[in-house]
Design a protein around this motif. Structure first.
Motif, PDB file in Angstrom:
ATOM      1  N   LEU A 188      92.898  45.796  33.123  1.00 55.15           N
ATOM      2  CA  LEU A 188      92.281  45.428  34.395  1.00 55.15           C
ATOM      3  C   LEU A 188      92.874  46.179  35.589  1.00 55.15           C
ATOM      4  O   LEU A 188      92.940  45.641  36.699  1.00 55.15           O
ATOM      5  CB  LEU A 188      92.408  43.918  34.612  1.00 55.15           C
ATOM      6  N   ALA A 189      93.283  47.422  35.357  1.00 57.63           N
ATOM      7  CA  ALA A 189      93.798  48.262  36.452  1.00 57.63           C
ATOM      8  C   ALA A 189      94.914  47.567  37.215  1.00 57.63           C
ATOM      9  O   ALA A 189      94.980  47.609  38.450  1.00 57.63           O
ATOM     10  CB  ALA A 189      92.669  48.670  37.405  1.00 57.63           C
ATOM     11  N   HIS A 190      95.801  46.914  36.451  1.00 61.34           N
ATOM     12  CA  HIS A 190      96.978  46.232  37.001  1.00 61.34           C
ATOM     13  C   HIS A 190      96.595  45.128  37.985  1.00 61.34           C
ATOM     14  O   HIS A 190      97.269  44.896  38.986  1.00 61.34           O
ATOM     15  CB  HIS A 190      97.940  47.236  37.631  1.00 61.34           C
ATOM     16  N   ASN A 191      95.519  44.436  37.649  1.00 63.09           N
ATOM     17  CA  ASN A 191      95.061  43.287  38.431  1.00 63.09           C
ATOM     18  C   ASN A 191      94.860  42.114  37.470  1.00 63.09           C
ATOM     19  O   ASN A 191      93.723  41.711  37.202  1.00 63.09           O
ATOM     20  CB  ASN A 191      93.753  43.619  39.156  1.00 63.09           C
ATOM     21  N   PRO A 192      95.950  41.545  36.937  1.00 65.32           N
ATOM     22  CA  PRO A 192      95.828  40.531  35.890  1.00 65.32           C
ATOM     23  C   PRO A 192      95.075  39.278  36.294  1.00 65.32           C
ATOM     24  O   PRO A 192      94.501  38.600  35.438  1.00 65.32           O
ATOM     25  CB  PRO A 192      97.283  40.199  35.530  1.00 65.32           C
ATOM     26  N   VAL A 193      95.037  38.972  37.584  1.00 65.64           N
ATOM     27  CA  VAL A 193      94.317  37.771  38.008  1.00 65.64           C
ATOM     28  C   VAL A 193      92.816  37.923  37.781  1.00 65.64           C
ATOM     29  O   VAL A 193      92.079  36.939  37.737  1.00 65.64           O
ATOM     30  CB  VAL A 193      94.627  37.448  39.487  1.00 65.64           C
ATOM     31  N   GLY A 194      92.350  39.158  37.586  1.00 68.61           N
ATOM     32  CA  GLY A 194      90.943  39.388  37.288  1.00 68.61           C
ATOM     33  C   GLY A 194      90.476  38.638  36.058  1.00 68.61           C
ATOM     34  O   GLY A 194      89.329  38.170  36.006  1.00 68.61           O
ATOM     35  N   ALA A 195      91.350  38.501  35.062  1.00 66.91           N
ATOM     36  CA  ALA A 195      90.981  37.754  33.857  1.00 66.91           C
ATOM     37  C   ALA A 195      90.739  36.293  34.172  1.00 66.91           C
ATOM     38  O   ALA A 195      89.867  35.646  33.576  1.00 66.91           O
ATOM     39  CB  ALA A 195      92.082  37.898  32.803  1.00 66.91           C
ATOM     40  N   LEU A 196      91.483  35.750  35.126  1.00 66.50           N
ATOM     41  CA  LEU A 196      91.307  34.347  35.513  1.00 66.50           C
ATOM     42  C   LEU A 196      90.019  34.157  36.294  1.00 66.50           C
ATOM     43  O   LEU A 196      89.323  33.150  36.135  1.00 66.50           O
ATOM     44  CB  LEU A 196      92.507  33.884  36.347  1.00 66.50           C
ATOM     45  N   TYR A 197      89.682  35.131  37.131  1.00 66.07           N
ATOM     46  CA  TYR A 197      88.451  35.044  37.909  1.00 66.07           C
ATOM     47  C   TYR A 197      87.205  35.140  37.027  1.00 66.07           C
ATOM     48  O   TYR A 197      86.136  34.668  37.411  1.00 66.07           O
ATOM     49  CB  TYR A 197      88.391  36.161  38.957  1.00 66.07           C
ATOM     50  N   GLN A 198      87.360  35.766  35.852  1.00 66.93           N
ATOM     51  CA  GLN A 198      86.206  36.035  35.003  1.00 66.93           C
ATOM     52  C   GLN A 198      86.104  35.105  33.790  1.00 66.93           C
ATOM     53  O   GLN A 198      85.394  35.407  32.841  1.00 66.93           O
ATOM     54  CB  GLN A 198      86.263  37.489  34.508  1.00 66.93           C
ATOM     55  N   THR A 199      86.799  33.970  33.831  1.00 66.54           N
ATOM     56  CA  THR A 199      86.781  33.081  32.663  1.00 66.54           C
ATOM     57  C   THR A 199      85.436  32.385  32.459  1.00 66.54           C
ATOM     58  O   THR A 199      85.196  31.800  31.396  1.00 66.54           O
ATOM     59  CB  THR A 199      87.886  32.008  32.774  1.00 66.54           C
ATOM     60  N   LYS A 200      84.548  32.438  33.449  1.00 59.97           N
ATOM     61  CA  LYS A 200      83.211  31.861  33.274  1.00 59.97           C
ATOM     62  C   LYS A 200      82.206  32.904  32.801  1.00 59.97           C
ATOM     63  O   LYS A 200      81.059  32.570  32.500  1.00 59.97           O
ATOM     64  CB  LYS A 200      82.730  31.231  34.583  1.00 59.97           C
ATOM     65  N   THR A 201      82.643  34.168  32.755  1.00 60.54           N
ATOM     66  CA  THR A 201      81.737  35.227  32.320  1.00 60.54           C
ATOM     67  C   THR A 201      82.401  36.095  31.256  1.00 60.54           C
ATOM     68  O   THR A 201      82.520  35.701  30.106  1.00 60.54           O
ATOM     69  CB  THR A 201      81.291  36.085  33.522  1.00 60.54           C
TER      70      THR A 201
END
Length: 209
Positions: A188-201
């Motif tokens: 995620l291009a060193h943006n690990p919080v992106g995985a949390l934002y995308q847990t609904k998709t």
């Protein structure tokens, strides 16, 4: 997740102070002895100064400063001059840029890459060669990174992109106070919080049983 943890709370009265704490709230469970113990810890070493300066920076530069700027402001107010950089070799360009910024602001920067020492995984960790085929046999060496920065007597160490676990070892062996500029996430291009934002998709698989 334990039902007796902050992760289950939707009130956050500890922040807003406009409601009632849930029965399982750790704040409500604190004894006077525990509160006294924590207060004593804030008076040890420079803990209170660190807390005060962190609060000042948050208040003065909220949504104004980037993390790079916050780190420099923190170091300045703490009278820290020599900044150690513990970097992943895959982020050396970013580390070099950060070092240049530090130098422009009158800090002394000393950077150590994660492959320092060129030690082999097969010899040091016991891994088979087939298990090093993807990333190579030269292991990351966070303990040596910390030891070198300890030798250099850095005032503050900044982590840039160390792997999970390697960062833990670096924090464990660093003599100086540490903070993190970049948290590695190769996907995620060193943006690990992106995985949390995308847990609904896209990352809903992370919540599947």
């Amino acid at each position: 997740m334990s039902k007796n943890s902050c992760g289950n709370c939707r009130i956050l009265n500890c922040k807003h102070q406009d409601g009632e704490y849930p029965k399982f709230c750790p704040t409500m469970e604190l004894t006077s002895e525990e509160i006294t113990e924590i207060e004593k810890l804030y008076n040890e070493d420079n803990n209170r100064e660190i807390s005060r300066i962190s609060a000042e920076i948050e208040e003065e530069f909220y949504c104004k400063y980037t993390r790079v700027e916050e780190i420099m402001e923190f170091a300045k107010r703490m009278k820290m001059n020599k900044i150690g950089i513990a970097s992943c070799v895959g982020l050396m360009d970013e580390s070099q840029t950060f070092a240049k910024i530090l130098s422009k602001h009158n800090f002394e920067a000393y950077s150590v890459a994660c492959k320092v020492g060129a030690m082999k995984k097969t010899e040091t960790t016991g891994l088979d060669e087939e298990k090093t085929a993807v990333t190579g046999n030269i292991m990351c060496n966070p303990i040596l990174q910390a030891k070198i920065l300890n030798r250099e007597k850095t005032d503050l160490n900044v982590v840039i992109g160390l792997c999970v676990g390697h960062d833990s070892l670096f924090y464990k062996y660093s003599d100086a106070l540490c903070t993190t500029l970049v948290t590695k996430d190769k996907v995620l291009a060193h943006n690990p919080v992106g995985a949390l934002y995308q847990t609904k998709t896209y990352y809903k698989k992370l919540l599947n049983d």
